[in-house]
Each structure stands twice: as C-alpha cells, then as structure tokens.
Design an enzyme around this catalytic site. Structure first.
Site, PDB file in Angstrom:
ATOM      1  N   HIS A   1       0.818  -1.217   0.000  1.00 22.77           N
ATOM      2  CA  HIS A   1       0.000   0.000   0.000  1.00 22.77           C
ATOM      3  C   HIS A   1       0.847   1.261   0.000  1.00 22.77           C
ATOM      4  O   HIS A   1       0.401   2.310   0.459  1.00 22.77           O
ATOM      5  CB  HIS A   1      -0.935  -0.004   1.223  1.00 22.77           C
TER       6      HIS A   1
ATOM      7  N   GLU B   1      -3.379  -6.400  -9.676  1.00 24.78           N
ATOM      8  CA  GLU B   1      -2.026  -6.150  -9.177  1.00 24.78           C
ATOM      9  C   GLU B   1      -1.062  -7.094  -9.885  1.00 24.78           C
ATOM     10  O   GLU B   1      -1.310  -8.293  -9.985  1.00 24.78           O
ATOM     11  CB  GLU B   1      -1.979  -6.342  -7.657  1.00 24.78           C
TER      12      GLU B   1
ATOM     13  N   GLU C   1      -3.490 -13.379  -3.849  1.00 25.62           N
ATOM     14  CA  GLU C   1      -2.456 -12.347  -4.035  1.00 25.62           C
ATOM     15  C   GLU C   1      -1.239 -12.592  -3.139  1.00 25.62           C
ATOM     16  O   GLU C   1      -0.970 -11.823  -2.221  1.00 25.62           O
ATOM     17  CB  GLU C   1      -3.031 -10.960  -3.793  1.00 25.62           C
TER      18      GLU C   1
END
Length: 403
Positions: free
Chosen positions: A233, A263, A359
């Site tokens: 982040h 992503e 992820e």
C-alpha cells in the site's frame, strides 16, 4: 436576530432516484437484514459506516466531519444526511431520507430518534461507531438494550447476489483496462505519478462509458517502482523509472462503492536472474493458491498450504500479509470483510457466491539479490465446483517485462 423558522430536520426530496442496482436488489438485502434483526431481537438498526449505509441503501456519503446514518426498522428504511448535501442523498438511495440541520447541536440524533423512538433494542456497528457517538445514541434513544449487529451484516455482505457479481465482473474488466494503459506508459525516465495517472484516467473513462448514470469518485492507482515496491500500500511518488527496476502495478476502480483490483509484478526492459527466480516462485504460488479456492475449504487451510509451498522453497520468511481477501462494498478508507481473508486465524469456509482474491506477496530486503516486492493478484468467484477467475490481464515474466 433572525425570525426565520429553523427546523431541526426536514425532508428535501427532488429529482428522480438513480441507484446502482434495481430496487428489488435492495429489497432483498433489507429482507435478509430484517431476518437477522428478528433472530437477534433487534427493533431498529442504526448504521453509521459508509459500507453498510451503501450496501443497504445505495447512498455513499461524504462525511467531511459530519455524521451520517441509515435507520432500518421492520417497516422503514431511512437515510440521515446533512443539509449541505441537499437532495442528493435522497436521489441516490433506495431509502426514505431525512435531512438534519446544523444550527442545533445533535440534530442528527434527533432525526434518528424520529424514526426509532425511545426504549427499543438498537443494533449498532461496534466496529465503526465512536465512543462519543455511542454515548449520544444511549442518551438520545434511551435504548432498552444495544446489540452489535456488525458481525451479522458482514456475513450477509460476504455472500454476493447475481447483481453484485455482475458489478464486480465489470470492475475487474475496468481494472484490466487500467493495467494495459499503465503498461503502455511504462518506460525508463517516466515518473511513478505519470504512469499512475495514465491508468487512473483510462479507468475513469471506462467506468463512465459502462455506467453513464453513476457518480464518479475514488478510482485510484498505486504504481510503485524499485524500493517503493516493498509495501503493498505504498503511495505513488515522483521517482523516475530506471532500466531493470522492479515495478508493482495496482489498479483500483471504484464503481458505486464497489472495489475491484488488479495487481502485477513488472520490470523495466530487463529482469536479472535472481529477481526472475523470486518472481517465478511467486507466480507458482499464485497459481497453486488459485487451484485451492473451492467450496468447502477454509481460509486457514488455504493459507497453511501456501505457507508450506513457500517454506519448501525457503521463501516463507519473506511473506508480509495474508494471501487474499473478499470484494464488494469496501475501500482503502472504509469497509472490510475481515471474516473472508486468507489468513491463519480465519476459519471461514468458502461457499459458492463468495468473491476472493489470490495475491501472494514476497518482499526481499534491499541489499539482497532480487530485492523488491513481488505480488500477483486475481479476483475469483467461488462456484459450485471450484472457481472462476474474472481477471484478464496476464501475469508473469513473459508479458510483464516492459520494453
């Protein structure tokens, strides 16, 4: 001194209602909520969070220091909004709407009381309402009892309707549009902010094309390079890309409060052997993890199996967070379905209708071969017999070494 009548609250309804979903969708959500309220013995729910107000009414508020609410009883559903918004909350919500005024302290709670009355069993969101606002709830509503309804609403939100799945599918496709725009903008010498803006602009234009009646806000990109890839982040900077840099592409379209994401790990022009080895291992974990997502498997089980996969390759120590999470009405600054995350401490069992990401991320510290953060991210629908991957943008070295 002014003699104008200055009310504590009023109804200001003008224009036509425009909702992200059909009225029947909200009716079904409210029916599910009311069943949970009856089971818990709750007479009225007072919602304060962006995610639950949006989920049950369609209205996504902009607080700017003011409180907003949604009151749901067995027969009523009423959003509570500030005068600064005029009739927009009514136009953008399935519910009735009451506007409270600023010129007397706590008119917000008087408006809520006008719907709930006194002495009722009140459901509130223990994971959102502040101590100060909870004290005012107790003072103004004089509840016979208060109960935390947030866990029950989270369970309801984790199971997606057909309309929600369609919205999320659109979001994943928009995220892919942003991904391709980012790839086109990547070159040595470009700044992170320049690349990020290209992806964001492409997604906002695509959302406007697909949803011409929506409100447009909050779509964003985190595009990181070099050392900035170490955290998932990390915000965008003005760092210039260099040949051989590791990159992290992260696109986040927001459509009527619904979050989706893409992503990808990328490299500028070339990837060195040490980095390639880490990248390929993370891609292999990503593919293995996706194969595990099916009905009847718990989040913890999936997590432990991917942990074992990394441990066998002496990479587990570089993992920094869980392997995936739910999707729906959530964002980087509001909402989170924490009960559906791929972590060791989550025992939720996957069911058809749930939506979850895979992820895996490895962060190799600076100074070591292959330094940087590696992350792939796909969105998957849990189906009756497995899963459906709705992310289209390719992952891995073959496509994402950008020259």
């Amino acid at each position: 001194m002014s003699t104008i009548d200055r009310p504590q609250m009023y109804r200001f309804h003008q224009g036509e209602k425009i909702l992200p979903f059909a009225s029947e969708e909200y009716d079904a959500r409210l029916a599910g909520l009311r069943a949970r309220m009856a089971d818990a013995g709750v007479d009225a729910c007072v919602f304060t969070s962006m995610h639950n107000i949006s989920y049950y009414s369609g209205f996504l508020y902009c607080a700017f220091g003011r409180p907003y609410g949604l009151v749901v009883t067995p027969t009523e559903s009423v959003t509570i909004s500030a005068g600064i918004d005029a009739a927009q909350p009514w136009r953008r919500s399935h519910a009735d709407n009451i506007t409270y005024t600023d010129w007397q302290l706590n008119n917000y709670w008087r408006a809520i009381h006008s719907v709930t009355g006194s002495g009722k069993v009140i459901g509130y969101e223990g994971d959102h309402i502040s101590l100060a606002q909870k004290a005012l709830l107790d003072e103004f509503l004089s509840p016979s009892e208060t109960k935390d309804i947030a866990p029950a609403t989270m369970v309801q939100r984790m199971s997606k309707s057909a309309a929600e799945l369609d919205m999320i599918r659109h979001g994943a496709q928009v995220a892919d549009v942003g991904g391709y725009a980012i790839k086109d903008a990547v070159k040595a010498g470009a700044r992170e902010i320049d690349v990020a803006m290209a992806g964001r602009d492409a997604m906002e234009l695509e959302i406007a094309k697909r949803f011409p009646d929506a409100e447009y806000r909050d779509t964003w990109v985190w595009f990181q390079s070099g050392i900035n890839t170490d955290g998932a982040h990390n915000p965008v900077t003005s760092r210039q890309l260099q040949r051989g840099d590791i990159l992290s592409l992260n696109t986040f379209p927001m459509i009527s409060g619904y979050y989706t994401a893409l992503e990808r790990t990328m490299f500028v022009e070339e990837v060195d052997p040490a980095s390639l080895k880490i990248w390929e291992a993370n891609v292999a974990a990503h593919e293995y993890g996706m194969s595990l997502l099916k009905p009847g498997v718990s989040c913890a089980e999936v997590t432990h199996k991917i942990n074992d996969f990394f441990a066998e390759r002496d990479l587990l120590q570089y993992r920094t967070f869980g392997y995936g999470h739910s999707f729906g009405v959530l964002s980087h600054y509001y909402g989170r379905e924490a009960g559906l995350e791929l972590r060791e401490d989550i025992d939720t069992v996957l069911e058809p209708g749930m939506v979850i990401s895979m992820e895996p991320m490895l962060t190799i510290p600076e100074g070591q071969p292959g330094a940087g953060g590696y992350r792939e991210h796909d969105i998957l629908f849990i189906t009756d017999d497995g899963n459906e991957n709705i992310t289209g943008y390719p992952y891995g070295p073959e496509f994402n070494v950008v020259s």
